[in-house]
Design a protein around this motif. Structure first.
Motif: not given
Length: 251
Positions: A228-236
């Motif tokens: 999981c990763r945080v990117q562009n104000d999203e959690l993916v």
């Protein structure tokens, strides 16, 4: 007999795969209360293989998907290879698997999705099962945000028992996947006074115990997360879904 039904130009013109795509997309959308987009695409060549229920690949992309428990998913993508279905069930608007299958999965949750989720009755009820110093807890105005270091910050006002003033907790942590099925808050720091820190520690222990994917999987499915990763104000989330039977939507 079934083959005879599709001996005309409509099936030869590859309407069969579009029919299966439409039914599959509608069946997945039925698992959610509302969807902004729910599209499935069946890949099969030659298309006549559908008569035996043989499919080369299956892609699904959903956006703005609101679950019946109030949780929202910004994006959900499923990619399957080589699956076998009961083709006759399609005419009843159903997707029935002849054998278990696996799907690569990508799920995106926005910051606002997470904030809303923590304030839904579904999540609040689970959080309030925690007793702190033998007293009940009341959560309100919970806010989730992301830091520049990919951390997640959780702020909330929590009333302990019959206290007249809430305790303001301020927690910052990294997310970590354990055993491919547990999402855990790690490297946690706590803001506030001594009571806020102590209460925050109790809440993180409780939340980490809740975040077991086996507790949330739909009947006939198994979920696993690789990273999981945080990117562009999203959690993916990137992972895998094992599907023994196609879940049924609410009626």
């Amino acid at each position: 007999m079934v083959a005879a039904l599709f001996s005309g130009t409509s099936f030869q013109g590859q309407s069969g795969d579009r029919l299966v795509s439409k039914v599959a997309g509608a069946a997945i959308a039925a698992l959610f209360k509302r969807s902004e987009k729910a599209e499935a695409n069946i890949r099969v060549e030659p298309v006549a293989k559908l008569l035996q229920g043989s499919i080369d690949g299956f892609d699904f992309i959903g956006k703005g998907m609101l679950m019946y428990n109030g949780l929202r998913i910004e994006v959900m993508e499923l990619y399957l290879q080589a699956l076998s279905i009961d083709f006759g069930a399609i005419f009843a608007g159903q997707v029935k698997l002849r054998q278990p299958t696996q799907a690569n999965m990508r799920v995106v949750l926005s910051r606002s999705d997470l904030t809303t989720s923590f304030n839904t009755p579904f999540v609040v009820e689970k959080l309030q099962k925690l007793k702190y110093q033998e007293q009940s807890l009341h959560f309100q105005n919970t806010e989730v945000s992301f830091g520049a270091d990919k951390s997640i910050r959780l702020q909330s006002e929590i009333t302990v028992g019959d206290a007249s003033e809430p305790v303001n907790i301020d927690i910052t942590a990294q997310l970590q996947v354990e055993e491919r099925r547990k999402i855990q808050f790690v490297s946690v720091t706590y803001g506030g006074d001594e009571q806020a820190v102590d209460l925050g520690q109790a809440i993180i222990a409780h939340v980490n115990n809740l975040l077991d994917l086996d507790k949330f999987a739909l009947e006939g499915t198994q979920l696993r997360v690789d990273r999981c990763r945080v990117q562009n104000d999203e959690l993916v989330f990137y992972g895998w879904a094992g599907i023994e039977q196609f879940p049924k939507g609410k009626r």
